[in-house]
Write a protein that holds these residues in place. Structure first.
Motif, mmCIF file in Angstrom:
data_model
loop_
_atom_site.group_PDB
_atom_site.id
_atom_site.type_symbol
_atom_site.label_atom_id
_atom_site.label_comp_id
_atom_site.label_asym_id
_atom_site.label_seq_id
_atom_site.Cartn_x
_atom_site.Cartn_y
_atom_site.Cartn_z
ATOM 1 N N ASN A 246 10.077 7.549 -0.611
ATOM 2 C CA ASN A 246 9.093 8.575 -0.962
ATOM 3 C C ASN A 246 8.215 8.096 -2.097
ATOM 4 O O ASN A 246 8.653 7.336 -2.965
ATOM 5 C CB ASN A 246 9.801 9.877 -1.371
ATOM 6 C CG ASN A 246 8.856 11.051 -1.427
ATOM 7 O OD1 ASN A 246 7.766 11.013 -0.835
ATOM 8 N ND2 ASN A 246 9.233 12.105 -2.129
ATOM 9 N N THR B 244 -5.039 11.927 -5.333
ATOM 10 C CA THR B 244 -4.780 10.570 -4.850
ATOM 11 C C THR B 244 -3.861 10.595 -3.632
ATOM 12 O O THR B 244 -2.868 11.329 -3.614
ATOM 13 C CB THR B 244 -4.118 9.722 -5.962
ATOM 14 O OG1 THR B 244 -5.017 9.614 -7.059
ATOM 15 C CG2 THR B 244 -3.772 8.329 -5.461
ATOM 16 N N THR B 245 -4.182 9.809 -2.619
ATOM 17 C CA THR B 245 -3.332 9.723 -1.424
ATOM 18 C C THR B 245 -2.789 8.310 -1.198
ATOM 19 O O THR B 245 -1.708 8.135 -0.654
ATOM 20 C CB THR B 245 -4.110 10.162 -0.170
ATOM 21 O OG1 THR B 245 -5.284 9.347 -0.039
ATOM 22 C CG2 THR B 245 -4.526 11.626 -0.269
ATOM 23 N N THR B 246 -3.555 7.281 -1.626
ATOM 24 C CA THR B 246 -3.146 5.891 -1.407
ATOM 25 C C THR B 246 -3.263 5.102 -2.701
ATOM 26 O O THR B 246 -4.256 5.245 -3.429
ATOM 27 C CB THR B 246 -4.025 5.236 -0.322
ATOM 28 O OG1 THR B 246 -3.955 6.021 0.872
ATOM 29 C CG2 THR B 246 -3.549 3.825 -0.014
ATOM 30 N N SER C 119 0.860 -1.180 0.000
ATOM 31 C CA SER C 119 0.000 0.000 0.000
ATOM 32 C C SER C 119 0.899 1.234 0.000
ATOM 33 O O SER C 119 1.584 1.521 0.994
ATOM 34 C CB SER C 119 -0.907 0.003 1.236
ATOM 35 O OG SER C 119 -1.750 1.145 1.221
ATOM 36 N N LEU C 120 0.932 1.949 -1.111
ATOM 37 C CA LEU C 120 1.761 3.143 -1.238
ATOM 38 C C LEU C 120 0.961 4.373 -0.819
ATOM 39 O O LEU C 120 -0.209 4.516 -1.189
ATOM 40 C CB LEU C 120 2.223 3.311 -2.688
ATOM 41 C CG LEU C 120 3.038 2.159 -3.293
ATOM 42 C CD1 LEU C 120 3.256 2.406 -4.783
ATOM 43 C CD2 LEU C 120 4.362 1.984 -2.577
ATOM 44 N N GLU C 121 1.598 5.252 -0.063
ATOM 45 C CA GLU C 121 0.951 6.499 0.348
ATOM 46 C C GLU C 121 1.808 7.677 -0.079
ATOM 47 O O GLU C 121 3.027 7.675 0.126
ATOM 48 C CB GLU C 121 0.746 6.525 1.870
ATOM 49 C CG GLU C 121 -0.269 5.510 2.369
ATOM 50 C CD GLU C 121 -0.588 5.701 3.841
ATOM 51 O OE1 GLU C 121 -1.015 6.813 4.216
ATOM 52 O OE2 GLU C 121 -0.383 4.747 4.608
ATOM 53 N N ILE C 122 1.168 8.655 -0.689
ATOM 54 C CA ILE C 122 1.886 9.830 -1.176
ATOM 55 C C ILE C 122 2.611 10.503 -0.011
ATOM 56 O O ILE C 122 2.031 10.783 1.029
ATOM 57 C CB ILE C 122 0.917 10.835 -1.848
ATOM 58 C CG1 ILE C 122 0.193 10.181 -3.028
ATOM 59 C CG2 ILE C 122 1.672 12.088 -2.307
ATOM 60 C CD1 ILE C 122 1.085 9.718 -4.147
ATOM 61 N N LYS D 224 4.816 9.263 1.967
ATOM 62 C CA LYS D 224 5.133 8.389 3.103
ATOM 63 C C LYS D 224 6.194 7.355 2.709
ATOM 64 O O LYS D 224 6.319 6.965 1.550
ATOM 65 C CB LYS D 224 3.874 7.671 3.581
ATOM 66 C CG LYS D 224 2.764 8.592 4.071
ATOM 67 C CD LYS D 224 3.138 9.258 5.384
ATOM 68 C CE LYS D 224 2.029 10.169 5.877
ATOM 69 N NZ LYS D 224 0.842 9.412 6.304
#
Length: 335
Positions: free
Chosen positions: A200, A314-316, A175-178, A180
């Motif tokens: 990042n 988009t955040t995730t 799960s990629l998070e902008i 993070k």
């Protein structure tokens, strides 16, 4: 058919050198037939050949199925840049390869001329089906005479470093998070545990990046205004089809304990079916390179772009690490 076609197979070689040496790699047999000299010198190698499996046209394939079915390229001497016969160094300047075909009379004439010059077809090759063989022809640079050869001479082949693809036994869901960071492990093909750090995750405005590139004076000095306009039109048309204006790609900056390149994909993309784009615009494959060379863990910092369009809010991103690429070191083979 025209009589001009016969001119290609009626040529006479200035010189022919028979080598006739069989060698093995990964349990597969290869055979170096020899060399000819016409305007240029050419070296010939018979290799095993397997036709790529065709997809069932009645079956629908997801992007994941297509990517996993792509077979890695087998070793081919087409990509070797240096040979040494005895003390004579031979450097290639190009070449070609393709499956043997019974209707290719130029190849048949080459084999017959080699036989007339003393080539003996090895026993293992006599009953091999041509559908399972290919001929690689390598043009040798700056050679005025074919080298001298005897059966006791060593032959060295230098293989270039090339990328090799390895599918993960089980794709790694991430799960990629902008903005993070995240760390994870997976097992490589050789059993090694690989520690990875994503430093990042960011949104890439490819339209803005394209504008900066085309406005860069260093880029513009390589093209005339007419050429530049044509390049821009083609690129922007491809962008419209692959990443509509206002959408973004995802950039990933990462480090790994093993010197490899990771290939991530959005889960939604992997589960989707290929779309047919209209027009003649080509598919774009985005590359992303971080500004820094070293990451926060002291390892080489690398970049990868998920070239699936995302909304700028988009955040995730549910993603998968599907495979990785490892650069094989250049190596020398003696046959």
């Amino acid at each position: 058919m025209q009589f001009s076609w016969l001119e290609g197979i009626s040529k006479k070689w200035k010189e022919i050198l028979v080598i006739g040496r069989t060698f093995e790699h990964d349990g597969k047999k290869y055979h170096m037939i020899g060399m000819t000299m016409e305007e240029n010198a050419t070296l010939y190698i018979i290799e095993p050949y397997e036709e790529q499996k065709s997809r069932n046209p009645k079956k629908k394939y997801t992007q994941r199925m297509i990517l996993k079915a792509q077979e890695p390229m087998d070793i081919s001497y087409l990509h070797c840049r240096e040979f040494k016969i005895g003390n004579k160094k031979l450097c290639t300047q190009g070449g070609c390869g393709g499956p043997l075909m019974s209707e290719n009379y130029e190849e048949i004439k080459l084999f017959l001329d080699m036989m007339d010059a003393g080539w003996k077809i090895p026993e293992w090759l006599k009953n091999e089906d041509w559908d399972r063989l290919q001929l690689v022809s390598l043009e040798i640079a700056n050679l005025k005479r074919l080298p001298k050869y005897s059966s006791d001479m060593p032959i060295m082949i230098k293989h270039d470093s090339v990328p090799k693809k390895y599918l993960l036994n089980r794709a790694k869901s991430i799960s990629l998070e902008i903005g993070k960071s995240i760390s994870f492990q997976f097992t490589a093909h050789d059993g090694e545990k690989v520690q990875c750090y994503i430093n990042n995750v960011l949104l890439i405005d490819v339209w803005e990046d394209a504008k900066k590139q085309f406005d860069d004076s260093k880029y513009r000095e390589h093209f005339t205004e007419e050429q530049l306009q044509e390049i821009k039109n083609n690129y922007y048309e491809a962008l419209r089809q692959n990443c509509p204006k206002g959408m973004c790609y995802i950039g990933i900056e990462y480090e790994c304990s093993k010197n490899i390149s990771l290939h991530f994909y959005a889960k939604d993309f992997l589960e989707s079916y290929p779309e047919t784009h209209s027009g003649s615009a080509m598919f774009l494959m985005m590359r992303y390179k971080p500004d820094k060379k070293t990451g926060t863990h002291g390892l080489p910092l690398k970049g990868y772009a998920i070239d699936t369009p995302f909304s700028p809010d988009t955040t995730t991103i549910p993603a998968e690490l599907l495979f990785y690429m490892e650069i094989t070191e250049a190596w020398e083979e003696y046959i």
